[in-house]
Design a protein around this motif. Sequence first.
Motif, PDB file in Angstrom:
ATOM      1  N   ARG A 177       8.705   7.856 -10.427  1.00 30.77           N
ATOM      2  CA  ARG A 177       9.029   7.971  -9.006  1.00 30.77           C
ATOM      3  C   ARG A 177       8.218   6.926  -8.234  1.00 30.77           C
ATOM      4  O   ARG A 177       6.995   6.857  -8.354  1.00 30.77           O
ATOM      5  N   PHE A 178       8.915   6.119  -7.462  1.00 30.26           N
ATOM      6  CA  PHE A 178       8.260   5.111  -6.641  1.00 30.26           C
ATOM      7  C   PHE A 178       8.318   5.523  -5.179  1.00 30.26           C
ATOM      8  O   PHE A 178       9.237   6.228  -4.766  1.00 30.26           O
ATOM      9  N   ARG A 179       7.357   5.075  -4.407  1.00 28.55           N
ATOM     10  CA  ARG A 179       7.379   5.239  -2.962  1.00 28.55           C
ATOM     11  C   ARG A 179       7.455   3.856  -2.345  1.00 28.55           C
ATOM     12  O   ARG A 179       7.040   2.873  -2.938  1.00 28.55           O
ATOM     13  N   GLN A 180       7.988   3.791  -1.147  1.00 26.39           N
ATOM     14  CA  GLN A 180       8.111   2.502  -0.467  1.00 26.39           C
ATOM     15  C   GLN A 180       6.923   2.311   0.468  1.00 26.39           C
ATOM     16  O   GLN A 180       6.546   3.211   1.205  1.00 26.39           O
ATOM     17  N   TYR A 181       6.326   1.094   0.400  1.00 27.39           N
ATOM     18  CA  TYR A 181       5.181   0.755   1.224  1.00 27.39           C
ATOM     19  C   TYR A 181       5.432  -0.559   1.937  1.00 27.39           C
ATOM     20  O   TYR A 181       6.136  -1.436   1.447  1.00 27.39           O
ATOM     21  N   HIS A 182       4.822  -0.702   3.110  1.00 28.18           N
ATOM     22  CA  HIS A 182       4.875  -1.938   3.875  1.00 28.18           C
ATOM     23  C   HIS A 182       3.864  -2.904   3.276  1.00 28.18           C
ATOM     24  O   HIS A 182       2.686  -2.570   3.130  1.00 28.18           O
ATOM     25  N   LEU A 183       4.317  -4.091   2.872  1.00 29.14           N
ATOM     26  CA  LEU A 183       3.435  -5.038   2.180  1.00 29.14           C
ATOM     27  C   LEU A 183       2.247  -5.485   3.023  1.00 29.14           C
ATOM     28  O   LEU A 183       1.151  -5.691   2.500  1.00 29.14           O
ATOM     29  N   ALA A 184       2.436  -5.631   4.315  1.00 28.60           N
ATOM     30  CA  ALA A 184       1.372  -6.159   5.165  1.00 28.60           C
ATOM     31  C   ALA A 184       0.141  -5.252   5.213  1.00 28.60           C
ATOM     32  O   ALA A 184      -0.992  -5.725   5.126  1.00 28.60           O
ATOM     33  N   ASP A 185       0.339  -3.936   5.342  1.00 25.92           N
ATOM     34  CA  ASP A 185      -0.801  -3.040   5.489  1.00 25.92           C
ATOM     35  C   ASP A 185      -0.777  -1.844   4.533  1.00 25.92           C
ATOM     36  O   ASP A 185      -1.619  -0.961   4.633  1.00 25.92           O
ATOM     37  N   MET A 186       0.167  -1.826   3.604  1.00 21.52           N
ATOM     38  CA  MET A 186       0.338  -0.760   2.618  1.00 21.52           C
ATOM     39  C   MET A 186       0.576   0.608   3.261  1.00 21.52           C
ATOM     40  O   MET A 186       0.267   1.645   2.701  1.00 21.52           O
ATOM     41  N   GLY A 187       1.161   0.601   4.462  1.00 21.29           N
ATOM     42  CA  GLY A 187       1.542   1.852   5.118  1.00 21.29           C
ATOM     43  C   GLY A 187       2.818   2.387   4.480  1.00 21.29           C
ATOM     44  O   GLY A 187       3.715   1.617   4.104  1.00 21.29           O
TER      45      GLY A 187
END
Length: 113
Positions: free
Chosen positions: A31-41
Amino acid sequence: MPRTIWSGAISFGLVTVPVHVQSATDDHSIRFRQYHLADMGRVRYKKVCELEDREVAQGEISKGYEVSRDHIVPISDADLENLPLPTAKAIEIDAFVPLASVAVRGDRCSAVC
């Protein structure tokens, strides 16, 4: 240990056989989660009304059948519960297999093909 996903009975005339159905496979997917690359939010999905352009709470969401683009028939959970589904409490048996074709390993059982 496998979890029972259905229990019931099979009747053949005067003979009734109790049955417990267990899942035949284990879930080994990642299972993967999606994160924002810039700040890992963490990136989440918001439910937004197309007409009002605002986020909608889960309590405001309902089901409906779209007859046409401008005509939607609302469907409630009570409507769905009252449907006379012939398969709601039935399971279809495709075939019986010989006991010798079933391999038992520890607490797991699987059919040998």
